[in-house]
Design a protein around this motif. Structure first.
Motif, PDB file in Angstrom:
ATOM      1  N   ARG A 109       6.240  -8.519  -0.285  1.00  0.00           N
ATOM      2  CA  ARG A 109       5.273  -8.088   0.724  1.00  0.00           C
ATOM      3  C   ARG A 109       3.884  -8.060   0.111  1.00  0.00           C
ATOM      4  O   ARG A 109       3.665  -7.344  -0.874  1.00  0.00           O
ATOM      5  CB  ARG A 109       5.602  -6.671   1.218  1.00  0.00           C
ATOM      6  N   GLY A 110       2.984  -8.823   0.692  1.00  0.00           N
ATOM      7  CA  GLY A 110       1.595  -8.811   0.243  1.00  0.00           C
ATOM      8  C   GLY A 110       0.733  -7.950   1.145  1.00  0.00           C
ATOM      9  O   GLY A 110      -0.379  -7.562   0.786  1.00  0.00           O
ATOM     10  N   TYR A 111       1.250  -7.666   2.343  1.00  0.00           N
ATOM     11  CA  TYR A 111       0.523  -6.904   3.356  1.00  0.00           C
ATOM     12  C   TYR A 111       1.461  -5.850   3.932  1.00  0.00           C
ATOM     13  O   TYR A 111       2.681  -6.009   3.884  1.00  0.00           O
ATOM     14  CB  TYR A 111       0.009  -7.840   4.467  1.00  0.00           C
ATOM     15  N   LEU A 112       0.850  -4.821   4.494  1.00  0.00           N
ATOM     16  CA  LEU A 112       1.626  -3.703   5.033  1.00  0.00           C
ATOM     17  C   LEU A 112       1.853  -3.909   6.528  1.00  0.00           C
ATOM     18  O   LEU A 112       0.883  -3.919   7.303  1.00  0.00           O
ATOM     19  CB  LEU A 112       0.838  -2.410   4.790  1.00  0.00           C
ATOM     20  N   THR A 113       3.109  -4.079   6.954  1.00  0.00           N
ATOM     21  CA  THR A 113       3.412  -4.176   8.393  1.00  0.00           C
ATOM     22  C   THR A 113       4.921  -4.022   8.617  1.00  0.00           C
ATOM     23  O   THR A 113       5.669  -3.823   7.649  1.00  0.00           O
ATOM     24  CB  THR A 113       2.870  -5.496   8.993  1.00  0.00           C
ATOM     25  N   GLY A 114       5.335  -4.103   9.859  1.00  0.00           N
ATOM     26  CA  GLY A 114       6.768  -4.071  10.186  1.00  0.00           C
ATOM     27  C   GLY A 114       7.440  -2.803   9.689  1.00  0.00           C
ATOM     28  O   GLY A 114       6.898  -1.701   9.814  1.00  0.00           O
ATOM     29  N   SER A 115       8.640  -2.969   9.093  1.00  0.00           N
ATOM     30  CA  SER A 115       9.393  -1.800   8.625  1.00  0.00           C
ATOM     31  C   SER A 115       8.652  -1.103   7.483  1.00  0.00           C
ATOM     32  O   SER A 115       8.779   0.109   7.293  1.00  0.00           O
ATOM     33  CB  SER A 115      10.791  -2.222   8.164  1.00  0.00           C
ATOM     34  N   GLY A 116       7.865  -1.861   6.713  1.00  0.00           N
ATOM     35  CA  GLY A 116       7.067  -1.281   5.622  1.00  0.00           C
ATOM     36  C   GLY A 116       6.016  -0.316   6.157  1.00  0.00           C
ATOM     37  O   GLY A 116       5.833   0.780   5.632  1.00  0.00           O
ATOM     38  N   TRP A 117       5.351  -0.725   7.240  1.00  0.00           N
ATOM     39  CA  TRP A 117       4.338   0.119   7.882  1.00  0.00           C
ATOM     40  C   TRP A 117       4.988   1.391   8.436  1.00  0.00           C
ATOM     41  O   TRP A 117       4.467   2.496   8.264  1.00  0.00           O
ATOM     42  CB  TRP A 117       3.633  -0.682   8.965  1.00  0.00           C
ATOM     43  N   ALA A 118       6.168   1.241   9.064  1.00  0.00           N
ATOM     44  CA  ALA A 118       6.868   2.410   9.624  1.00  0.00           C
ATOM     45  C   ALA A 118       7.200   3.409   8.505  1.00  0.00           C
ATOM     46  O   ALA A 118       6.960   4.614   8.645  1.00  0.00           O
ATOM     47  CB  ALA A 118       8.142   1.961  10.340  1.00  0.00           C
ATOM     48  N   GLY A 134      -4.283   6.166   3.330  1.00  0.00           N
ATOM     49  CA  GLY A 134      -5.346   5.602   4.161  1.00  0.00           C
ATOM     50  C   GLY A 134      -5.187   4.134   4.532  1.00  0.00           C
ATOM     51  O   GLY A 134      -6.099   3.546   5.123  1.00  0.00           O
ATOM     52  N   LEU A 135      -4.050   3.524   4.221  1.00  0.00           N
ATOM     53  CA  LEU A 135      -3.863   2.120   4.607  1.00  0.00           C
ATOM     54  C   LEU A 135      -3.550   2.020   6.098  1.00  0.00           C
ATOM     55  O   LEU A 135      -2.946   2.914   6.687  1.00  0.00           O
ATOM     56  CB  LEU A 135      -2.726   1.487   3.796  1.00  0.00           C
ATOM     57  N   GLN A 136      -3.986   0.913   6.717  1.00  0.00           N
ATOM     58  CA  GLN A 136      -3.740   0.665   8.139  1.00  0.00           C
ATOM     59  C   GLN A 136      -2.694  -0.443   8.298  1.00  0.00           C
ATOM     60  O   GLN A 136      -2.473  -1.232   7.377  1.00  0.00           O
ATOM     61  CB  GLN A 136      -5.039   0.206   8.816  1.00  0.00           C
ATOM     62  N   ASN A 137      -2.099  -0.498   9.489  1.00  0.00           N
ATOM     63  CA  ASN A 137      -1.154  -1.570   9.814  1.00  0.00           C
ATOM     64  C   ASN A 137      -1.834  -2.926   9.623  1.00  0.00           C
ATOM     65  O   ASN A 137      -2.894  -3.172  10.197  1.00  0.00           O
ATOM     66  CB  ASN A 137      -0.686  -1.403  11.261  1.00  0.00           C
ATOM     67  N   GLY A 138      -1.258  -3.781   8.798  1.00  0.00           N
ATOM     68  CA  GLY A 138      -1.825  -5.112   8.563  1.00  0.00           C
ATOM     69  C   GLY A 138      -2.713  -5.190   7.336  1.00  0.00           C
ATOM     70  O   GLY A 138      -3.185  -6.279   6.989  1.00  0.00           O
ATOM     71  N   ASP A 139      -2.943  -4.070   6.642  1.00  0.00           N
ATOM     72  CA  ASP A 139      -3.803  -4.119   5.449  1.00  0.00           C
ATOM     73  C   ASP A 139      -3.116  -4.846   4.298  1.00  0.00           C
ATOM     74  O   ASP A 139      -1.891  -4.845   4.182  1.00  0.00           O
ATOM     75  CB  ASP A 139      -4.158  -2.700   4.981  1.00  0.00           C
TER      76      ASP A 139
END
Ligand code: ATP
Ligand code: MG
Length: 299
Positions: A109-118, A134-139
């Motif tokens: 994973r290079g970006y934060l999204t999906g199950s990682g974001w959850a 402080g990271l956002q979805n898609g960062d």
């Protein structure tokens, strides 16, 4: 599940959610025919109907990436072998070495999204790895992360595991190799995708070794990238420009993968029982995005 094809010289061996495997009728022939169907899966469920041309697009993408990764000063061995492919499946099949597959889904994973974001929202971690606040979805993540999963037998769901568990399953040396090769391949592919205006947000690799050489890295078993690689099924690809300029998660993560299918399914199904059939517009938009990805990467 679809009916196996009648391919002269080959017998049906196994059907996964997306691919059908055939072995040569000649038992001394150690090859495998890997045929990608138009079937689509999400959240580990096979869905109906298929996505037209998907099998051919996935196969073209995998071939293109296997070739790119086999080039240069640090070639990555893969499972492809030369030989004749039955005409009926010529555009959607690969001829491969039959490998002993390692039971690990090598996710990077290079970006934060999906199950990682959850998980990050709930715990501040991704697969147990702590991340800055402080990271956002898609960062973009500070560093690409190797987050392995145990490849569950057919019918069960893959399960995220720690690196320590990966070491228990395949040995410390092999686990370190899987991590290092996965991260290296991700970085190389992400750089190449970036030249084409694409973000490779995350991806999943499967590796195998030749059966006779054993599973341990110390036993000299060459590790080969197998299955599919860097396709729109195994990866999330976003448009780099949209990611830079977008203000909502949907705008930032304009995807060339099956996110359209995942989003529709999440909104229309509670993951109990049989999933509903995908509507025609979801199928059509997914088919378009798959075709566009191949074009943008390889044209
Ligand atoms: P998903 O990958 O979506 O979780 P799945 O694992 O059920 O689904 P498919 O990807 O549809 O299955 O099927 C491909 C199967 O073939 C996988 O089990 C994969 O590990 C296996 N495979 C791929 N390449 C090789 C190879 N060279 N030798 C042996 N097995 C292979
Ligand atoms: Mg698979």
């Amino acid at each position: 599940m679809s009916t196996p094809l009648d391919l002269p010289g080959w017998r049906h061996l196994y059907s996964g959610k997306v691919r059908d495997l055939y072995s040569p009728e000649d038992p001394s022939d150690e090859r495998l025919l890997v045929v990608a169907s138009d079937r689509v899966s999400a959240f580990d469920f096979a869905l109906e109907p298929g996505i037209p041309q998907k099998g051919a697009l996935l196969t073209a993408l995998s071939r293109w990436w296997f070739d790119r990764l086999a080039e240069g000063s640090d070639p990555i061995p893969n499972h492809l072998v030369a030989g004749e492919i039955p005409a009926e499946v010529a555009d959607r099949a690969m001829l491969a070495r039959k490998l002993e597959m390692l039971p690990i889904e090598c996710v990077v994973r290079g970006y934060l999204t999906g199950s990682g974001w959850a998980e990050y929202q709930a715990e501040g971690t991704v697969c147990g790895i702590p991340l800055p606040a402080g990271l956002q979805n898609g960062d973009r993540l500070p560093e690409p992360l190797f987050t392995p999963a145990y490849k569950a037998p057919m019918g069960e769901h893959d399960e995220n595991i720690t690196f320590a568990r990966t070491e228990e399953l395949v040995g410390a040396e092999r686990a370190a190799q899987l991590r290092d090769v996965s991260l290296a391949v991700y970085r190389r592919a992400a750089a190449l995708a970036a030249e084409r205006g694409l973000i490779l947000a995350d991806t999943k690799f499967e590796f195998g070794v030749e059966p006779s050489t054993g599973l341990s890295a110390g036993e000299d078993g060459v590790l080969r990238l197998a299955d599919e690689v860097l396709t729109s099924d195994s990866s999330r690809y976003w448009d780099a420009e949209a990611w830079r300029t977008g203000s909502t998660p949907a705008e930032r993560m304009a995807s060339f993968d099956k996110q359209i299918v995942r989003d529709w399914l999440a909104a229309h199904w509670d993951k109990q029982g049989t999933p509903p059939a995908l509507p025609a517009d979801v199928v059509a938009r997914t088919a378009e995005r798959y075709a566009e990805l191949l074009h943008r990467l390889t044209a």
